[in-house]
Scaffold this active site. Sequence first.
Site, PDB file in Angstrom:
ATOM      1  N   ASP A  46       0.879  -1.391   0.055  1.00 12.13           N
ATOM      2  CA  ASP A  46       0.162  -0.016  -0.122  1.00 12.13           C
ATOM      3  C   ASP A  46       0.796   1.222   0.065  1.00 12.13           C
ATOM      4  O   ASP A  46       2.028   1.467   0.375  1.00 12.13           O
ATOM      5  CB  ASP A  46      -1.014   0.062   1.335  1.00 12.13           C
ATOM      6  CG  ASP A  46      -2.159  -0.953   1.153  1.00 12.13           C
ATOM      7  OD1 ASP A  46      -2.129  -1.709   0.244  1.00 12.13           O
ATOM      8  OD2 ASP A  46      -2.950  -0.884   1.989  1.00 12.13           O
ATOM      9  N   ASP A  47       0.198   2.471  -0.473  1.00 14.48           N
ATOM     10  CA  ASP A  47       0.612   3.798  -0.284  1.00 14.48           C
ATOM     11  C   ASP A  47       1.648   4.106  -1.182  1.00 14.48           C
ATOM     12  O   ASP A  47       2.057   5.351  -1.097  1.00 14.48           O
ATOM     13  CB  ASP A  47       1.267   4.111   1.317  1.00 14.48           C
ATOM     14  CG  ASP A  47       0.097   3.949   2.418  1.00 14.48           C
ATOM     15  OD1 ASP A  47      -1.062   3.598   2.006  1.00 14.48           O
ATOM     16  OD2 ASP A  47       0.432   3.823   3.529  1.00 14.48           O
ATOM     17  N   HIS A 102      -5.678   2.675  -4.101  1.00 19.88           N
ATOM     18  CA  HIS A 102      -5.754   3.097  -2.526  1.00 19.88           C
ATOM     19  C   HIS A 102      -6.143   4.570  -2.353  1.00 19.88           C
ATOM     20  O   HIS A 102      -5.426   5.190  -1.351  1.00 19.88           O
ATOM     21  CB  HIS A 102      -4.551   2.732  -2.079  1.00 19.88           C
ATOM     22  CG  HIS A 102      -4.234   2.582  -0.595  1.00 19.88           C
ATOM     23  ND1 HIS A 102      -5.253   2.150   0.239  1.00 19.88           N
ATOM     24  CD2 HIS A 102      -3.608   2.993   0.523  1.00 19.88           C
ATOM     25  CE1 HIS A 102      -4.855   2.051   1.470  1.00 19.88           C
ATOM     26  NE2 HIS A 102      -3.978   2.851   1.785  1.00 19.88           N
ATOM     27  N   HIS A 139      -5.180   9.565   0.052  1.00 19.66           N
ATOM     28  CA  HIS A 139      -5.276   8.746   1.505  1.00 19.66           C
ATOM     29  C   HIS A 139      -5.950   9.565   2.580  1.00 19.66           C
ATOM     30  O   HIS A 139      -5.532   9.421   3.783  1.00 19.66           O
ATOM     31  CB  HIS A 139      -3.921   8.515   1.846  1.00 19.66           C
ATOM     32  CG  HIS A 139      -3.622   7.391   2.450  1.00 19.66           C
ATOM     33  ND1 HIS A 139      -3.876   7.017   4.108  1.00 19.66           N
ATOM     34  CD2 HIS A 139      -3.364   6.110   2.144  1.00 19.66           C
ATOM     35  CE1 HIS A 139      -3.444   5.839   4.357  1.00 19.66           C
ATOM     36  NE2 HIS A 139      -3.369   5.242   3.373  1.00 19.66           N
ATOM     37  N   HIS A 174       3.763  -2.264   2.988  1.00 19.86           N
ATOM     38  CA  HIS A 174       3.981  -0.830   2.467  1.00 19.86           C
ATOM     39  C   HIS A 174       4.968  -0.612   1.816  1.00 19.86           C
ATOM     40  O   HIS A 174       6.191  -1.012   2.469  1.00 19.86           O
ATOM     41  CB  HIS A 174       3.562   0.292   3.702  1.00 19.86           C
ATOM     42  CG  HIS A 174       2.350   0.267   4.032  1.00 19.86           C
ATOM     43  ND1 HIS A 174       1.795  -0.872   5.081  1.00 19.86           N
ATOM     44  CD2 HIS A 174       1.110   0.896   4.009  1.00 19.86           C
ATOM     45  CE1 HIS A 174       0.775  -0.873   5.710  1.00 19.86           C
ATOM     46  NE2 HIS A 174       0.242   0.144   4.966  1.00 19.86           N
TER      47      HIS A 174
HETATM   48 ZN    ZN Z   1      -2.658   3.329   3.253  1.00 16.49          ZN
END
Ligand code: ZN
Length: 499
Positions: free
Chosen positions: A311-312, A362, A366, A453
Amino acid sequence: MLRRMTFLTIMLTLVLIFCFIVFAKSAEKITAYVSGEVENGEITVFSVDGNKCIGLKDVAIILKDTEDKFDFKVEDNTVVIKYGENYSGDLNLISIEKKEPGYSSLYMNFQIGRKSEEINVYEIENEYFLMIDDLHKIINCEISVDSENSKVYINKKIEGLGDISIDIESSGGIGRIFDSKYIGNVREKVKQIFFDVYGEKSFSTAIQEKLNSEELCHSFELLENGIRLELFTKEVIVPYSEISEFFSFDIKNYAIISMFFGESEDMGFWNTNIVVESVAVKSLSRCPYTKNKGKLPVIDPSRPVIALTFDDGPKNGTTERILDVLEKYDARATFFVVGTMVEKAPELVKREYDLGCQIGNHSYSHPILTKLKLEEANEEVSKTSNLVFDITGDYARIARPPYGSLSHEIKEASGVEWFNWSIDTYDWKTRNADSVYKNIMNNVSDGDVILMHDLYGSTVDAVEKVVPELAEKGFQMVTMKELIELKGGASNISGHIKK
Ligand code: ZN
């Protein structure tokens, strides 16, 4: 040939004069000939009460060169058009029953299967004529008249378009293969199928916008029996049979009768040149659904599969190191990317995609989606989806909510499948490679979705150790999409958000 022409000209002139005398008030004769890919020859066209009429015999000549190879016969007072060599049955397509003499009192009774209709047929000079507008009733084709270009189009319907494909790079979307005036019809058809499959509620604003765009849909695949359209995260298969009549002329089987109108200097009658062209379905190059499909290793269903997810990102310095590891061990992962990060490093998303990894959504910035208005939350999703599409030509068709926070309304409106995970490595919290490593290796089993991540060096260190060990143990590291397919649907995946 010359003699024939001279003879015909004389005959024609005689006929015209005759015609003029007999039908001057209501039936105007038009000289015409057939040329093009069909055998060249003269055909007769009348204008009766302002309607363009064509001789049945000539209809047969035209139809002979179409795929169905119609046959034509005149028996006493009956004109019979049959399906030709391509038709195995014994069906009379048309038979004319002579009811009353005269150009306006004949009825044609034709049968196609159980369908039976009457058409007004004109008898002129012992020949039978019917209105061009009625042609479609006989040959079961769409007829359209383009008066501006003096053309009559007879469109053969297409059963399947298996050979047709389109080069997405140059296509500008699937919309290109449809006649622009029917794009609205195609949209309606897609919408209807979408509603049938997903329900009206899933038809989000984002999907609607995609469908309303000029290209109709940029991501598609031509299958054996239909077109698969990707509408953001959902896909719809539209059978050719439901939209074939909307295809543009250059890709369908068709015959064109071009009528060039102009006044003849000699005779003072309207001249009509009838050009019949018969064109087969053209083949265009194929559009790959997934560009990297085929390059990927085959998944062995007897061995365990897991999905590594990150993620991210993407983030320069860490993401590429993860990709290096994945590439080395023929592994794939899913990257749930954040839009603002994508804008900073689009080339990383490209590499992820090119390696066969899947790109998930995603959000754009955020946020906690549930704290936003529905409209804003939708925009968070569609913005990133568009960014991903611009880079890969594929939409992010799955998503993960930031902080795991998602409402039913956002989920429904997004048209995306949402996933959390089954193993949390807590890599963001510990920033410790060994802890991440242990979290995975102590808990992993078939079907797991592992959360990491791609922002931290410690995570990369763990990945460098974990990936070869998992491969060694027989785990196949696949994308979410592959995992979903292998496990028989999104709802069978642990981490799938169902509510
Ligand atoms: Zn996230």
